[in-house]
Scaffold this active site. Sequence first.
Site, PDB file in Angstrom:
ATOM      1  N   ASN A   9      22.031  61.802  41.744  1.00 63.74           N
ATOM      2  CA  ASN A   9      23.296  62.068  42.602  1.00 63.74           C
ATOM      3  C   ASN A   9      23.394  63.066  43.689  1.00 63.74           C
ATOM      4  O   ASN A   9      22.125  64.674  43.216  1.00 63.74           O
ATOM      5  CB  ASN A   9      24.125  62.398  41.451  1.00 63.74           C
ATOM      6  CG  ASN A   9      25.394  63.771  41.693  1.00 63.74           C
ATOM      7  OD1 ASN A   9      25.490  63.898  42.959  1.00 63.74           O
ATOM      8  ND2 ASN A   9      25.868  64.243  41.009  1.00 63.74           N
ATOM      9  N   TRP A  10      22.422  63.223  44.791  1.00 64.70           N
ATOM     10  CA  TRP A  10      22.336  63.711  45.803  1.00 64.70           C
ATOM     11  C   TRP A  10      23.251  65.653  45.750  1.00 64.70           C
ATOM     12  O   TRP A  10      22.690  66.051  46.752  1.00 64.70           O
ATOM     13  CB  TRP A  10      21.374  63.270  47.072  1.00 64.70           C
ATOM     14  CG  TRP A  10      20.884  63.038  47.091  1.00 64.70           C
ATOM     15  CD1 TRP A  10      19.768  62.312  45.797  1.00 64.70           C
ATOM     16  CD2 TRP A  10      20.344  61.300  48.699  1.00 64.70           C
ATOM     17  NE1 TRP A  10      19.489  60.836  46.102  1.00 64.70           N
ATOM     18  CE2 TRP A  10      19.172  60.782  47.810  1.00 64.70           C
ATOM     19  CE3 TRP A  10      20.710  61.991  49.455  1.00 64.70           C
ATOM     20  CZ2 TRP A  10      18.812  59.852  48.720  1.00 64.70           C
ATOM     21  CZ3 TRP A  10      19.467  60.635  50.477  1.00 64.70           C
ATOM     22  CH2 TRP A  10      19.102  60.184  49.866  1.00 64.70           C
ATOM     23  N   LYS A  11      24.414  65.326  45.528  1.00 62.96           N
ATOM     24  CA  LYS A  11      25.159  66.620  45.102  1.00 62.96           C
ATOM     25  C   LYS A  11      25.075  66.915  47.109  1.00 62.96           C
ATOM     26  O   LYS A  11      25.967  65.721  47.799  1.00 62.96           O
ATOM     27  CB  LYS A  11      25.156  67.941  45.063  1.00 62.96           C
ATOM     28  CG  LYS A  11      24.450  67.024  43.278  1.00 62.96           C
ATOM     29  CD  LYS A  11      24.423  68.341  42.600  1.00 62.96           C
ATOM     30  CE  LYS A  11      24.679  67.246  40.994  1.00 62.96           C
ATOM     31  NZ  LYS A  11      24.814  67.906  40.163  1.00 62.96           N
ATOM     32  N   HIS A  94      32.788  63.926  38.192  1.00 62.36           N
ATOM     33  CA  HIS A  94      31.225  64.245  37.730  1.00 62.36           C
ATOM     34  C   HIS A  94      32.186  65.559  37.617  1.00 62.36           C
ATOM     35  O   HIS A  94      33.389  66.464  38.506  1.00 62.36           O
ATOM     36  CB  HIS A  94      30.525  64.485  39.040  1.00 62.36           C
ATOM     37  CG  HIS A  94      29.143  65.168  39.075  1.00 62.36           C
ATOM     38  ND1 HIS A  94      29.355  66.533  38.636  1.00 62.36           N
ATOM     39  CD2 HIS A  94      28.121  64.780  38.748  1.00 62.36           C
ATOM     40  CE1 HIS A  94      28.371  66.793  38.525  1.00 62.36           C
ATOM     41  NE2 HIS A  94      27.268  65.955  37.926  1.00 62.36           N
ATOM     42  N   GLU A  96      31.212  68.956  38.613  1.00 63.30           N
ATOM     43  CA  GLU A  96      32.358  69.612  39.135  1.00 63.30           C
ATOM     44  C   GLU A  96      32.978  68.879  40.247  1.00 63.30           C
ATOM     45  O   GLU A  96      33.535  69.692  40.898  1.00 63.30           O
ATOM     46  CB  GLU A  96      30.649  69.686  40.124  1.00 63.30           C
ATOM     47  CG  GLU A  96      29.515  70.395  39.585  1.00 63.30           C
ATOM     48  CD  GLU A  96      28.096  69.542  39.650  1.00 63.30           C
ATOM     49  OE1 GLU A  96      27.856  68.960  41.184  1.00 63.30           O
ATOM     50  OE2 GLU A  96      27.165  69.733  39.880  1.00 63.30           O
ATOM     51  N   GLU A 166      27.145  64.366  30.693  1.00 65.48           N
ATOM     52  CA  GLU A 166      26.308  65.851  31.328  1.00 65.48           C
ATOM     53  C   GLU A 166      26.957  66.236  30.359  1.00 65.48           C
ATOM     54  O   GLU A 166      28.124  66.617  31.474  1.00 65.48           O
ATOM     55  CB  GLU A 166      27.138  64.502  32.121  1.00 65.48           C
ATOM     56  CG  GLU A 166      26.379  63.840  33.445  1.00 65.48           C
ATOM     57  CD  GLU A 166      25.985  64.121  34.603  1.00 65.48           C
ATOM     58  OE1 GLU A 166      24.921  63.837  34.903  1.00 65.48           O
ATOM     59  OE2 GLU A 166      26.738  64.235  36.018  1.00 65.48           O
ATOM     60  N   GLY A 172      21.625  71.384  36.157  1.00 65.97           N
ATOM     61  CA  GLY A 172      21.602  71.846  36.740  1.00 65.97           C
ATOM     62  C   GLY A 172      21.496  73.565  36.495  1.00 65.97           C
ATOM     63  O   GLY A 172      20.453  74.052  36.504  1.00 65.97           O
ATOM     64  N   SER A 212      19.425  68.015  33.539  1.00 68.46           N
ATOM     65  CA  SER A 212      18.118  68.149  34.186  1.00 68.46           C
ATOM     66  C   SER A 212      16.966  67.588  33.413  1.00 68.46           C
ATOM     67  O   SER A 212      16.514  67.869  32.948  1.00 68.46           O
ATOM     68  CB  SER A 212      17.985  69.836  33.284  1.00 68.46           C
ATOM     69  OG  SER A 212      18.767  71.246  33.280  1.00 68.46           O
ATOM     70  N   GLY A 233      20.478  65.309  39.292  1.00 68.92           N
ATOM     71  CA  GLY A 233      20.808  65.456  40.295  1.00 68.92           C
ATOM     72  C   GLY A 233      20.080  66.272  40.749  1.00 68.92           C
ATOM     73  O   GLY A 233      18.702  65.362  41.601  1.00 68.92           O
ATOM     74  N   GLY A 234      18.591  67.327  40.399  1.00 69.57           N
ATOM     75  CA  GLY A 234      18.072  67.877  41.680  1.00 69.57           C
ATOM     76  C   GLY A 234      17.324  67.651  41.579  1.00 69.57           C
ATOM     77  O   GLY A 234      16.527  66.945  42.693  1.00 69.57           O
TER      78      GLY A 234
END
Length: 247
Positions: A9-11, A94, A96, A166, A172, A212, A233-234
């Site tokens: 997930n590149w956000k 998600h 966010e 999640e 993150g 993470s 993600g990251g």
Amino acid sequence: MRNKIVAGNWKMNMSPARAVELINSLKDKINTTEVDVVVCPPFVCLPAVLEAVDGTAISVGAQNMHFEENGAYTGEVAPSMLVELGVKYVIIGHSERRQYFGETDETVNKKVLKAIEHNLLPIICVGESLAEREQGVTIDLVRLQTKIALKDVKAEDAKKVVIAYEPIWAIGTGRTATSEQAEEVCKAIRNVVAEIYGSEVADEVRIQYGGSVNAGNANELFNMGNIDGGLVGGASLKEEFASIVNY
Ligand code: PGA
């Protein structure tokens, strides 16, 4: 046997040009065919990424979509637009999106139904906040989120969805859930799917862990009995993503 699925997930990161560079470097480093690999770039990167993954086993997902077919929804993207491009998956709900853009369990359900109608495979996100975990309501909450997300979804379609557990406190933050914590909740999600649809569907549904995930913890997490891969993600913005896929 369920195939593992690892999705990046590149956000709100990357650009079309940088996206192509990343895909090109990942292509050479991913050395397994046993894991379904998905990248979920921002909308504007989708055409470039779809072209870059052509001829590889990497699939492409969107990070969101609207639940209406079209109309006066400024700034939104319709499912048919994604399908026309060749997008296969879509992340729905998600945390966010829930936190910053007002998505609720009800809108998540509408999006899941609409995605299925368009043959897009939903990656449905559920998970608790730190306060909810400390109050001891994690399992109740995640069960409820899962039930509402799957409302009116038919058994044959439910088999195809991916559910991503999640925990919000792990996203993150560098603070990963332990493999036991993640397994406990993923198992509870599979149990609720079994209560709704029976064990045959529950055995097929893929449940990811997200929060993470990195090259150092993927192996332990993905080897738990009810964890079928991860939503990353990251670490999906780097070549490290290939090591996670090759876990
Ligand atoms: P993270 O994000 O891997 O950076 O924690 C996961 C996610 O939000 O899907």
